[in-house]
Write a protein that holds these residues in place. Structure first.
Motif, PDB file in Angstrom:
ATOM      1  N   LEU A  34       0.823  -1.212   0.000  1.00 32.84           N
ATOM      2  CA  LEU A  34       0.000   0.000   0.000  1.00 32.84           C
ATOM      3  C   LEU A  34       0.860   1.266   0.000  1.00 32.84           C
ATOM      4  O   LEU A  34       0.363   2.348   0.335  1.00 32.84           O
ATOM      5  N   ARG A  37      -0.419   4.542  -1.323  1.00 31.26           N
ATOM      6  CA  ARG A  37      -1.417   5.270  -0.536  1.00 31.26           C
ATOM      7  C   ARG A  37      -0.760   6.143   0.524  1.00 31.26           C
ATOM      8  O   ARG A  37      -1.383   7.080   1.028  1.00 31.26           O
ATOM      9  N   SER A 173      -6.706  -1.793   3.337  1.00 31.66           N
ATOM     10  CA  SER A 173      -7.343  -0.778   2.502  1.00 31.66           C
ATOM     11  C   SER A 173      -7.579  -1.274   1.083  1.00 31.66           C
ATOM     12  O   SER A 173      -8.468  -0.775   0.391  1.00 31.66           O
ATOM     13  N   GLU A 174      -6.765  -2.225   0.626  1.00 30.15           N
ATOM     14  CA  GLU A 174      -6.919  -2.786  -0.709  1.00 30.15           C
ATOM     15  C   GLU A 174      -6.689  -4.288  -0.634  1.00 30.15           C
ATOM     16  O   GLU A 174      -6.025  -4.791   0.289  1.00 30.15           O
ATOM     17  N   LYS A 214     -15.926  -6.681   1.480  1.00 31.14           N
ATOM     18  CA  LYS A 214     -15.849  -5.250   1.714  1.00 31.14           C
ATOM     19  C   LYS A 214     -16.710  -4.936   2.941  1.00 31.14           C
ATOM     20  O   LYS A 214     -17.869  -5.345   3.001  1.00 31.14           O
ATOM     21  N   TYR A 355      -6.597  -1.152  -9.539  1.00 27.44           N
ATOM     22  CA  TYR A 355      -7.911  -1.468  -8.962  1.00 27.44           C
ATOM     23  C   TYR A 355      -7.951  -2.808  -8.238  1.00 27.44           C
ATOM     24  O   TYR A 355      -8.855  -3.048  -7.450  1.00 27.44           O
ATOM     25  N   ASP A 356      -7.082  -3.695  -8.507  1.00 22.37           N
ATOM     26  CA  ASP A 356      -6.846  -5.019  -7.934  1.00 22.37           C
ATOM     27  C   ASP A 356      -8.074  -5.902  -7.718  1.00 22.37           C
ATOM     28  O   ASP A 356      -8.014  -6.904  -7.026  1.00 22.37           O
ATOM     29  N   HIS A 525     -15.214   3.940  -5.322  1.00 20.52           N
ATOM     30  CA  HIS A 525     -14.134   2.980  -5.571  1.00 20.52           C
ATOM     31  C   HIS A 525     -13.203   3.525  -6.654  1.00 20.52           C
ATOM     32  O   HIS A 525     -11.977   3.519  -6.516  1.00 20.52           O
ATOM     33  N   ARG A 529      -9.224   4.755  -5.838  1.00 19.26           N
ATOM     34  CA  ARG A 529      -8.068   4.092  -6.446  1.00 19.26           C
ATOM     35  C   ARG A 529      -7.310   5.038  -7.382  1.00 19.26           C
ATOM     36  O   ARG A 529      -6.080   5.020  -7.431  1.00 19.26           O
TER      37      ARG A 529
END
Length: 657
Positions: A34, A37, A173-174, A214, A355-356, A525, A529
């Motif tokens: 991350l 970020r 977060s992702e 999520k 976007y993973d 979303h 991202r």
């Protein structure tokens, strides 16, 4: 003061009890996924007594003091906190906490993180959540109660995933942070794939993976250290309750009073979100929402606000001239970028990493590009996201009721015949006719990309109910299960009647569903991202929960009249910008994917959608996809959204499967 945007991750793993070194090492690996970020700093902590690890990546926005570093521990050692986001009202909360006194005094610094910790200590987790004004996702460890709390802001501005990996609860977060945990099952959830094919995103609470989820907006998840994979999220705030309460307590003042009240609330919100010790700007498309946010920012600023937009050579998609006119009138320091197919070709290969999980809103491309442009000049930006959902701004909010009123009583067979007739001409042919008619048409009849819209209308005419009509309007593929070799489409959030509020008006019902599905699943979303992918913080004044609650109390007539949505926002905007600068058909933030798939993206698309490749992969039936591609390339149909949907899945699969 100190605030930052960040990435957070962590776990409770009973198998790592007593292994502090291993927990910290693993958490650092997860946090490093991350780094985009939070490129400015990182922090790790562990509690070996329960096998807990916390990781944090930091993007500094206000003050670089280490007093705001995370993970942050309470003075008594009971609580440990990591969070991503902004608590805009933390100065007011700090004052209230000082009045009550407590074990958090004296303050160590001036961060909202420290105020959050004090709020949890003083008021408890759930009451503190109700007092926060902001966007956030956080993890809070309570050592005394041996509980981990995960929470997400009310509207879903900041993301938070959680899941199982063996005996462990993992979060981040992702999704890429979860994938870094050993033993995480990265097999796709085929029901989630079916939902993705329909909506172009994976709706909450699912993710693309079977054992990852999520956390839904406005929800709190609490787990105990001795049973970390036993989780059941619960809401601490609900838009459904807001809508029901608004119906019971509607606004009773005049339109002028509503406009004055809303403008005052929006100015307060914008003022709070402009607080920053780093350069700040606005994303300006020239539409109602972003123009009003930019106008209010300029009204609150003593120097020109920096504004940013992108444009295209294809005038059906270009809003740059409109944005520049608004910027010139307001006196902002305006910057433009004109996008070419080369920009897109360079970016496409980055999308799966960005976007993973599969995501197919093609406006992801211009959103990233404008974020990239903006980050070259500022670190924080305000956007107009959320205005359409909250103030009835989408075309479907007035077209869907009008369509259903006219065709709902007509037998479905006759409607299907009418749909077939509408498809006799290709989208290109309709565009030519409308362009030729041009100035002969009244302003209200002029639309951009008319051929696509006529074919979209034809696709929904056979709907059996107004709810089905709305679902089809929201669908890329109307029958996802027909594309899949295995797996059936589950009920979507749109289908779950038990979750609907008590509203009878069709437009209000659509607004609600847009706000709890499309807004967090697609719009937020996409923006999170795109902006965090370039270490840019985005803020959304329309999604302040006080604005949301005010808007839902207003009668629909203040939001929508005829084909004019967002009436109250328009009337406020006219106080700052001449009406003629912002009155035009709504276009949306798109790019000419339809033409590019027939040109510079053609070979890329043909390679990813080659029948042999699809057969070898084994997930999709090749024939319907091949037919859609053939019809699009010939110009017979505009299948850009369906094709982009599959193309983005294939790109994601190449990267992650």
């Amino acid at each position: 003061m100190f605030r930052d945007m960040c990435g957070i991750t962590g776990f409770i793993n009973p198998d790592m009890i007593g292994d502090a070194k291993g927990a910290k090492s693993l958490c650092r690996r997860m946090a490093d996924t991350l780094a985009h970020r939070g490129p400015d700093a990182s922090g790790i902590s562990a509690d070996p007594a329960v096998g807990l690890g916390f990781g944090h990546r930091r993007l500094s926005i206000l003050d670089l003091s280490e007093a705001g570093a995370q993970p942050m521990h309470s003075l008594d050692g009971r609580f440990t906190l990591i969070h991503n986001g902004e608590i805009y009202n933390f100065p007011e909360l700090r004052t209230a906490l000082e009045a009550e006194g407590g074990p958090f005094l004296p303050w160590r610094g001036h961060s909202d993180t420290e105020v959050m910790l004090a709020a949890f200590q003083t008021w408890g987790v759930e009451e503190a959540l109700t007092r926060f004004v902001g966007m956030f996702a956080f993890a809070l460890w309570d050592r005394d109660q041996r509980e981990l709390h995960l929470a997400r802001d009310r509207m879903g501005e900041k993301p938070l995933y959680y899941g199982r990996a063996g005996n462990a609860l993992i979060f981040g977060s992702e999704l890429k942070a979860l994938r870094a945990f050993p033993g995480f099952d990265a097999q796709p959830d085929m029901e989630a794939v079916a939902l993705y094919l329909r909506f172009q995103y994976v709706p909450e609470p699912r993710s693309i993976y079977r054992n990852a989820f999520k956390l839904a907006p406005g929800h709190l998840l609490t787990v105990r250290a001795d049973s970390p994979t036993d989780f059941a999220p619960r809401p601490y705030w609900s838009l459904r309750d807001v809508v029901n309460n608004a119906a019971a307590n509607p606004f009773t003042g005049s339109e002028a009073e509503a406009e004055t009240g809303l403008e005052s609330l929006l100015r307060e919100t914008v003022r709070g979100q402009m607080l920053s010790d780093v350069p700040l700007g606005a994303l300006l498309s020239g539409g109602i929402d972003s123009s009003l946010v930019t106008a209010l920012m300029q009204a609150e600023s003593t120097r020109p606000v920096k504004s940013f937009t992108i444009g295209f050579s294809d005038k059906a998609y270009d809003e740059s001239d409109d944005a520049k006119k608004v910027a010139d009138h307001l006196g902002t320091d305006h910057t433009e970028l004109f996008v070419t197919p080369d920009h897109v070709l360079d970016l496409i290969e980055k999308l799966p990493e960005l976007y993973d999980e599969p995501f197919a809103d093609s406006s992801q491309l211009p959103t990233f590009l404008v974020a990239q442009l903006t980050r070259q000049h500022v670190t924080v930006c305000l956007t107009g996201d959320g205005g359409d959902e909250t103030f009835a701004g989408y075309n479907r909010h007035f077209w869907a009721p009008a369509i259903w009123d006219k065709v709902g009583s007509i037998p479905p067979g006759l409607r299907s015949m009418a749909a077939g007739g509408a498809r006799l001409l290709s989208p290109r042919a309709y565009d030519t006719i409308f362009n030729t008619a041009g100035s002969l048409l009244p302003e209200s009849a002029r639309v951009r990309t008319p051929g696509f819209k006529i074919h979209k209308l034809a696709s929904v005419l056979s709907s059996q109910s107004r709810e089905e009509l709305y679902k089809r309007l929201c669908s890329a593929w109307p029958e996802p299960s027909a594309l899949l070799n295995s797996g059936l489409e589950p009920l979507s959030p749109i289908d779950r009647r038990e979750t609907w509020p008590h509203v009878s008006d069709y437009t209000r019902w659509m607004q609600y569903l847009d706000s709890v599905t499309y807004l967090p699943g697609d719009i937020l979303h996409k923006v999170d991202r795109a902006t965090m992918g370039v270490s840019l913080e985005s803020r959304t004044p329309y999604l302040d929960h006080r604005v949301i609650e005010f808007a839902w109390r207003l009668p629909l007539s203040m939001l929508l009249k005829g084909r004019e949505g967002k009436r109250i926002l328009r009337r406020i905007l006219y106080r700052h910008v001449p009406r003629e600068l912002v009155e035009r058909p709504k276009m949306g933030f798109g790019i000419p994917i339809d033409n590019w798939l027939r040109g510079p993206l053609k070979q890329w698309a043909q390679d990813l959608l080659a029948p042999d490749r699809l057969r070898k992969q084994g997930l999709f039936a090749p024939d319907p996809i091949t037919k859609q591609l053939s019809d699009h390339l010939s110009g017979k149909r505009d299948n850009q959204h369906r094709l982009w949907n599959i193309l983005m899945f294939q790109s994601w699969a190449d990267k992650w499967l």
